[in-house]
Design an enzyme around this catalytic site. Structure first.
Site, PDB file in Angstrom:
ATOM      1  N   ASN A   1       0.879  -1.174   0.000  1.00  0.00           N
ATOM      2  CA  ASN A   1       0.000   0.000   0.000  1.00  0.00           C
ATOM      3  C   ASN A   1       0.913   1.219   0.000  1.00  0.00           C
ATOM      4  OD1 ASN A   1      -1.757   2.081   0.457  1.00  0.00           O
ATOM      5  ND2 ASN A   1      -2.433   1.383   2.484  1.00  0.00           N
TER       6      ASN A   1
ATOM      7  N   HIS B   1      -9.667   1.480   4.642  1.00  0.00           N
ATOM      8  CA  HIS B   1      -8.418   1.631   5.407  1.00  0.00           C
ATOM      9  C   HIS B   1      -8.663   2.576   6.584  1.00  0.00           C
ATOM     10  CE1 HIS B   1      -4.306   2.593   6.466  1.00  0.00           C
ATOM     11  NE2 HIS B   1      -3.946   1.522   5.791  1.00  0.00           N
TER      12      HIS B   1
ATOM     13  N   GLU C   1      -6.962   4.888   7.713  1.00  0.00           N
ATOM     14  CA  GLU C   1      -6.642   6.292   7.418  1.00  0.00           C
ATOM     15  C   GLU C   1      -7.816   6.988   6.730  1.00  0.00           C
ATOM     16  OE1 GLU C   1      -2.893   5.561   5.471  1.00  0.00           O
ATOM     17  OE2 GLU C   1      -2.039   4.963   7.396  1.00  0.00           O
TER      18      GLU C   1
ATOM     19  N   GLU D   1      -5.709  -4.612  10.461  1.00  0.00           N
ATOM     20  CA  GLU D   1      -4.646  -3.635  10.667  1.00  0.00           C
ATOM     21  C   GLU D   1      -4.929  -2.847  11.953  1.00  0.00           C
ATOM     22  OE1 GLU D   1      -2.603  -2.593   6.699  1.00  0.00           O
ATOM     23  OE2 GLU D   1      -4.304  -1.273   6.910  1.00  0.00           O
TER      24      GLU D   1
ATOM     25  N   GLY E   1       2.524   2.246  10.782  1.00  0.00           N
ATOM     26  CA  GLY E   1       3.544   3.283  10.663  1.00  0.00           C
ATOM     27  C   GLY E   1       4.234   3.617  11.971  1.00  0.00           C
TER      28      GLY E   1
ATOM     29  N   SER F   1       3.214  -2.242  10.308  1.00  0.00           N
ATOM     30  CA  SER F   1       4.659  -2.355  10.545  1.00  0.00           C
ATOM     31  C   SER F   1       5.229  -3.720  10.178  1.00  0.00           C
ATOM     32  CB  SER F   1       4.995  -1.976  11.997  1.00  0.00           C
ATOM     33  OG  SER F   1       4.626  -0.628  12.251  1.00  0.00           O
TER      34      SER F   1
HETATM   35  P1  13P Z   1       2.935   0.322   7.627  1.00  0.00           P
HETATM   36  O1  13P Z   1       3.394  -1.014   7.058  1.00  0.00           O
HETATM   37  O2  13P Z   1       3.720   1.471   7.107  1.00  0.00           O
HETATM   38  O3  13P Z   1       2.820   0.242   9.113  1.00  0.00           O
HETATM   39  O4  13P Z   1       1.441   0.555   7.062  1.00  0.00           O
HETATM   40  C1  13P Z   1       0.499  -0.452   7.188  1.00  0.00           C
HETATM   41  C2  13P Z   1      -0.694  -0.106   6.391  1.00  0.00           C
HETATM   42  O5  13P Z   1      -1.444   0.796   6.751  1.00  0.00           O
HETATM   43  C3  13P Z   1      -0.956  -0.862   5.163  1.00  0.00           C
HETATM   44  O6  13P Z   1      -2.219  -0.613   4.656  1.00  0.00           O
END
Ligand code: 13P
Length: 253
Positions: free
Chosen positions: A11, A96, A98, A166, A172, A211
């Protein structure tokens, strides 16, 4: 039913310019012939068409990161599932955290987007996950199974799709859930999938995201009920993403 290959999906989030197409090619060229995974890069809408062209003859598929539920219309700035498919996408990430947090996307809205993806022939990856506050309050399983129940429309029956767990606090941050927590949550999601889709629910891939790195990928991918990984930061560079792809075990029978 044949066993499914683990999905390793990048992603790229809001990262990627024309100059990054070479990195995607390096990823595609580095995927070993014998790699077990289904590999994809979900990229910003501006890159989907060019990535799909550049990766056409490789094992790496291209996906979008979101779509709107409607097919077309007066929705300034939005992208439809049909547009992603037209640009060469095969998959799309939906719900997601976010977007749930940043744009107030509800389970019902995500459900509509999933239906749109199916209409356009895309394989949806539907994301669920709890915040740290919810986990600390002992609500993680209830929150995640509730999201899964309400974000997966009945129209998914018989379709190819994945659910991605997730935990928001692991995205992140460099923190990953423990394999015990991952196994517990994936088992709970499996329960929802079997409730909703019967025997077919036992075969749907449940990805872990948050992560995932070369150093922890093998352990996570070997955890019970983990059918792949959704990888953010570590999917941006071939040097990080390729070892994660290589860590994918053969499909479980
Ligand atoms: P990271 O691997 O950067 O933690 O992000 C995970 C993510 O949100 C994938 O959709």
């Amino acid at each position: 039913m044949a066993a499914l290959a683990p999905w390793i999906v990048g992603n790229w989030k809001m990262n990627g310019l024309s100059s990054d197409l070479d990195e995607a090619l390096a990823i595609a060229q580095g995927v070993a012939v014998g790699a077990h995974a289904r590999v994809a890069i979900c990229a910003p809408a501006t890159l989907v068409h060019r990535l799909a062209g550049a990766l056409h003859a490789t094992r790496v598929e291209v996906g979008g990161e979101d779509c709107r539920a409607e097919e077309s219309g007066a929705f300034t700035g939005d992208v439809s599932a049909e547009m992603l498919a037209d640009a060469g996408a095969k998959l799309v990430i939906l719900g997601h955290s976010e977007r749930r947090a940043g744009y107030g996307e509800s389970d019902a809205l995500v459900c509509g987007k999933v239906e749109a993806a199916l209409r356009a022939g895309l394989h949806p990856i539907v994301c669920v996950g709890e915040t740290l506050e919810q986990r600390d309050a002992g609500e993680a399983v209830a929150v995640v199974t509730g999201q899964a129940m309400a974000s997966l429309p009945a129209a998914l029956a018989g379709e190819r799709f994945a659910v991605a767990y997730e935990p928001v606090w692991a995205i992140g941050t460099g923190r990953t859930a423990s394999t015990a927590d991952i196994a517990q949550m994936h088992a709970a999601i499996r329960g929802v999938l079997v409730d909703k889709f019967g025997d077919a629910g036992a075969k749907i891939s449940i990805l872990y995201g948050g992560s995932v790195k070369p150093a922890n990928a093998a352990e996570i991918l070997a955890t019970a009920e983990v059918g792949g990984a959704l990888v953010g930061g570590a999917s941006l560079k071939a040097a990080d993403f390729l070892p994660i792809i290589e860590a994918a075990p053969p499909p479980a029978l």
